[in-house]
Design a protein around this motif. Structure first.
Motif, PDB file in Angstrom:
ATOM      1  N   ARG A  10      22.269  12.693-103.734  1.00 53.82           N
ATOM      2  CA  ARG A  10      21.847  14.011-103.263  1.00 53.82           C
ATOM      3  C   ARG A  10      22.480  15.057-104.163  1.00 53.82           C
ATOM      4  NH1 ARG A  10      20.174  15.677 -98.042  1.00 53.82           N
ATOM      5  NH2 ARG A  10      20.418  13.511 -97.380  1.00 53.82           N
ATOM      6  N   PHE A  91      12.192  14.458-103.653  1.00 55.76           N
ATOM      7  CA  PHE A  91      12.900  13.182-103.624  1.00 55.76           C
ATOM      8  C   PHE A  91      12.437  12.419-104.857  1.00 55.76           C
ATOM      9  CE2 PHE A  91      15.627  10.352-101.614  1.00 55.76           C
ATOM     10  CZ  PHE A  91      15.075   9.125-101.305  1.00 55.76           C
ATOM     11  N   ILE A  93      12.570   9.047-107.150  1.00 57.91           N
ATOM     12  CA  ILE A  93      12.846   7.615-107.039  1.00 57.91           C
ATOM     13  C   ILE A  93      12.561   6.939-108.369  1.00 57.91           C
ATOM     14  CG2 ILE A  93      12.235   5.466-105.857  1.00 57.91           C
ATOM     15  CD1 ILE A  93      11.324   7.091-103.485  1.00 57.91           C
ATOM     16  N   GLY A 111      16.761   6.424-104.365  1.00 59.93           N
ATOM     17  CA  GLY A 111      16.259   7.792-104.414  1.00 59.93           C
ATOM     18  C   GLY A 111      17.352   8.837-104.544  1.00 59.93           C
ATOM     19  N   ARG A 113      17.775  12.979-103.696  1.00 60.69           N
ATOM     20  CA  ARG A 113      17.166  14.188-103.130  1.00 60.69           C
ATOM     21  C   ARG A 113      17.705  15.403-103.868  1.00 60.69           C
ATOM     22  NH1 ARG A 113      13.777  15.170 -99.689  1.00 60.69           N
ATOM     23  NH2 ARG A 113      13.917  13.116 -98.683  1.00 60.69           N
TER      24      ARG A 113
END
Lengths: 117, 113
Positions: A10, A91, A93, A111, A113
């Motif tokens: 994140r 997001f 990936i 992933g 974010r």
């Protein structure tokens, strides 16, 4: 199955800054890596495909100067979002494959974010 | 061009009941079909794939899918749903070169206790 990691999981950044996302294949050599973008409640959209040691192939509509992809080794690919703006929030990936063809499985990372303020 | 369609945005099923998540595909040549599951804020997990062979493919967590060439379908099924199966499911097709994977829009599965 094989493991693909992404770092960071994140990230929050200010508008105008650049953000680098790493994708690593931990227990296999990934000749090909893919970068996807997923908007909330939507499907994965392929952004680009990268092969180790060569330039990435971008999908139509994806700005290659904005989304810089480097696949410098068989275990690492990076996606750099340059001069990020709020609309880049998404997001992201990555996936990695040991080769081409339908028998070569794609393994997906967890992933990242990205939130751009 | 290859494509997949998932006609249902959402599927609701009671725990213990069978579940089906639908997928139809369009390809030129032999289809290479996949199902993935995604939990909130997570990457995709592979469930199963059809490359060739038996039309009924068994995968992870008790899921299976039936390849139907005449109906160009690859529906995901499970005999008895669990609450923990609640997630977002993606059907995907790999292009004829076996290189790119194209994803369907996804179907959200809700399993009620």
């Amino acid at each position: 199955g094989a493991v693909v990691s992404q770092h960071p999981s994140r990230v929050i950044c200010k508008s105008g800054t650049s953000v680098k996302i790493e994708c690593r294949s931990l227990d296999f050599q990934a000749t090909t890596m893919f970068w996807y973008r997923q908007f909330p409640k939507q499907s994965l959209m392929l952004m680009a495909t990268s092969n180790e040691g060569s330039k990435a192939t971008y999908e139509q509509g994806v700005e290659k100067d904005k989304f810089l992809i480097n696949h410098a080794s068989l275990t690492l690919s990076t996606l750099t979002v340059t001069s990020a703006h709020p609309e880049d929030s998404s997001f992201y990936i990555c996936s990695a494959s040991a080769g081409r063809g339908p028998y070569n499985e794609q393994f997906f990372g967890p992933g990242t974010r990205l939130t751009v303020l | 061009a290859q494509s997949v369609a998932q006609p249902e945005d959402q599927v609701n099923v009671a725990e213990g009941n069978p579940l089906t998540v639908k997928c139809t595909y369009s390809v030129s040549g032999n289809p290479y079909l996949f199902w993935y599951v995604q939990y909130p804020n997570r990457g995709l997990q592979f469930l199963l794939k059809y490359i060739t062979g038996d039309n009924l493919v068994k995968g992870s967590y008790g899921f299976e899918a039936e390849f139907n060439k005449s109906q160009t379908s690859f529906h995901l099924k499970k005999p008895s749903a669990l609450v923990s199966d609640s997630a977002l499911y993606f059907c995907a097709v790999r292009d004829t070169g076996g290189f790119k994977t194209i994803f369907g829009a996804g179907t959200r599965l809700f399993v009620k206790a």
